[in-house]
Design an enzyme around this catalytic site. Structure first.
Site, PDB file in Angstrom:
ATOM      1  N   TYR A 279      -8.879 102.998  93.442  1.00 29.39           N
ATOM      2  CA  TYR A 279      -8.503 101.920  94.362  1.00 29.39           C
ATOM      3  C   TYR A 279      -8.673 100.567  93.674  1.00 29.39           C
ATOM      4  O   TYR A 279      -9.751 100.236  93.191  1.00 29.39           O
ATOM      5  CB  TYR A 279      -9.382 101.985  95.613  1.00 29.39           C
ATOM      6  CG  TYR A 279      -8.743 101.385  96.837  1.00 29.39           C
ATOM      7  CD1 TYR A 279      -8.659 100.018  97.008  1.00 29.39           C
ATOM      8  CD2 TYR A 279      -8.219 102.193  97.840  1.00 29.39           C
ATOM      9  CE1 TYR A 279      -8.081  99.466  98.143  1.00 29.39           C
ATOM     10  CE2 TYR A 279      -7.636 101.659  98.971  1.00 29.39           C
ATOM     11  CZ  TYR A 279      -7.562 100.287  99.117  1.00 29.39           C
ATOM     12  OH  TYR A 279      -6.977  99.755 100.225  1.00 29.39           O
ATOM     13  N   TYR A 327       2.123  97.705  92.321  1.00 27.96           N
ATOM     14  CA  TYR A 327       3.083  98.659  92.904  1.00 27.96           C
ATOM     15  C   TYR A 327       3.299  98.399  94.392  1.00 27.96           C
ATOM     16  O   TYR A 327       4.365  97.999  94.832  1.00 27.96           O
ATOM     17  CB  TYR A 327       2.587 100.074  92.639  1.00 27.96           C
ATOM     18  CG  TYR A 327       3.153 101.162  93.513  1.00 27.96           C
ATOM     19  CD1 TYR A 327       4.513 101.382  93.617  1.00 27.96           C
ATOM     20  CD2 TYR A 327       2.297 101.997  94.230  1.00 27.96           C
ATOM     21  CE1 TYR A 327       5.022 102.388  94.420  1.00 27.96           C
ATOM     22  CE2 TYR A 327       2.795 103.008  95.024  1.00 27.96           C
ATOM     23  CZ  TYR A 327       4.153 103.203  95.126  1.00 27.96           C
ATOM     24  OH  TYR A 327       4.648 104.196  95.921  1.00 27.96           O
TER      25      TYR A 327
END
Length: 383
Positions: A279, A327
């Site tokens: 993450y 992204y």
């Protein structure tokens, strides 16, 4: 149904990403769910366990089940922030091992960019009521506090933080679906505006819309699926606090517990890991996570990621889709970590030079939720 059946991810998909004002949270989840089930060769009627997280309904799992036309035997609306979906994989695996369900559908959706939800104030809870009056912006201010403490304690530099963003962008350049694909340098990161010192704009994740879905199935259903199953080998989850002021140590996350435990349950070690999906809400999140997981010692993560170690062609590829930094990042990012790791282990990118991690057999997927508040680690392996 025999006990202790193995579970595997057999289908993954995203919805449309970026800015999607024409979609709702529910339609994003339906779009991703249909695609993930179709990829697996399964139908909505095969799903007997439904897992979701989000803040768009008082009972997200009930609302979603009705919207999808499902009446599952097992429901899970666990919401522990961005790590919820790694937790869902663990919960689904436990239910499959116990013989409670055969096929689990895990979904998420967010219209955070379209509805500008990131900047809205939220009600203070518990100890947050003592933070908000002092103007601490959430969540970036909390991460900035952890970053400031980490840089002070270990002498780490902003340049070392920036290496995380540069590596993520290098991977994003290989991903046609990435929101940002133009190359950046360490100097570019440092030249971007300060958002909350010491974090610059390019140290911070994107704010996008988007949804995703993951299908997990019991091993006696694997002959029915159209994909190569990716086995859930180990899982662990924990929480250390809610408010950043209550974090026991600003430089150590719950990954220090979940990482070693998930690896031990999978029967593997750090040396066995071929691929990391970590993450990356902020660059500091990644450095703290790598150290807490045990891939390097305290204060050494900056040097660990230096020199392109986690970039394309590096010895330990990380966040190979471009991550939350380049992204996509629609509020809670954890489901996209699972999607990318699954695709890499299946070898989906063999025809795209540089994008595929060659020979990847084992992936460690790690979600972080809240303000470094919750962690959940999943170990995935090729069947």
């Amino acid at each position: 149904m025999s006990p202790r059946r193995r579970a595997a991810i057999v289908g993954v998909a995203e919805s449309e990403l970026g800015k999607t004002p024409h979609l709702t949270v529910l339609s994003q989840q339906a779009q991703a769910s249909r695609a993930a089930l179709a990829e697996a060769g399964l139908a909505p009627g095969d799903v007997d366990g439904l897992f979701t997280a989000g803040n768009w309904s008082w009972a997200p799992a009930l609302t979603l089940a009705e919207y999808l036309g499902m009446q599952p035997d097992h429901l899970d609306g666990t919401n522990i922030g961005g790590s919820s979906f790694e937790a869902h994989v663990g919960h689904a695996t436990a239910a499959i091992e116990a013989g409670l369900i055969d096929v689990a559908l895990i979904t998420y959706g967010s219209t955070q960019r379209s509805d500008r939800a990131r900047g809205r104030p939220r009600p203070a809870t518990l100890t947050e009521q003592y933070e908000q009056p002092f103007g601490l912006p959430q969540p970036v201010g909390a991460y900035a506090l952890a970053a400031a403490r980490y840089l002070h304690e270990y002498g780490v530099t902003s340049e070392e933080l920036a290496e995380v963003a540069v590596s993520a962008r290098q991977w994003a350049a290989l991903n046609p679906r990435a929101y940002y694909r133009d190359p950046i340098t360490v100097a570019d990161v440092l030249a971007s505006p300060l958002i909350a010192e010491p974090l610059h704009k390019l140290d911070c994740c994107l704010v996008t819309d988007g949804g995703g879905a993951v299908v997990v199935a019991a091993e006696d259903r694997w002959p029915d699926v159209a994909t190569r199953p990716v086995v859930v080998s180990g899982h662990a989850e924990t929480t250390t606090h809610t408010s950043i002021s209550q974090m026991p140590d600003l430089t150590v996350t719950g990954a220090a517990r979940t990482g070693p435990l998930a690896l031990r349950r999978a029967g593997v070690t750090h040396e066995d890991v071929d691929l990391l999906a970590v993450y990356d809400s902020f660059t500091i999140t990644v450095l703290l996570t790598l150290e807490s997981l045990g891939f390097c010692k305290p204060g050494e993560a900056g040097r660990f990621v230096a020199g392109g170690r986690t970039a394309p062609g590096g010895e330990l590829p990380m966040n190979t889709n471009g991550g939350g930094l380049s992204y996509t990042h629609p509020g809670m990012y954890g489901i996209f970590l699972l999607i990318e790791a699954t695709r890499q282990l299946r070898g989906d990118f063999r025809e795209h030079p540089g994008r595929q991690v060659e020979g990847a057999e084992l992936a460690l997927v790690h979600g972080t939720g809240g303000v470094l508040s919750s962690t959940s680690t999943v170990v995935l392996s090729r069947s």
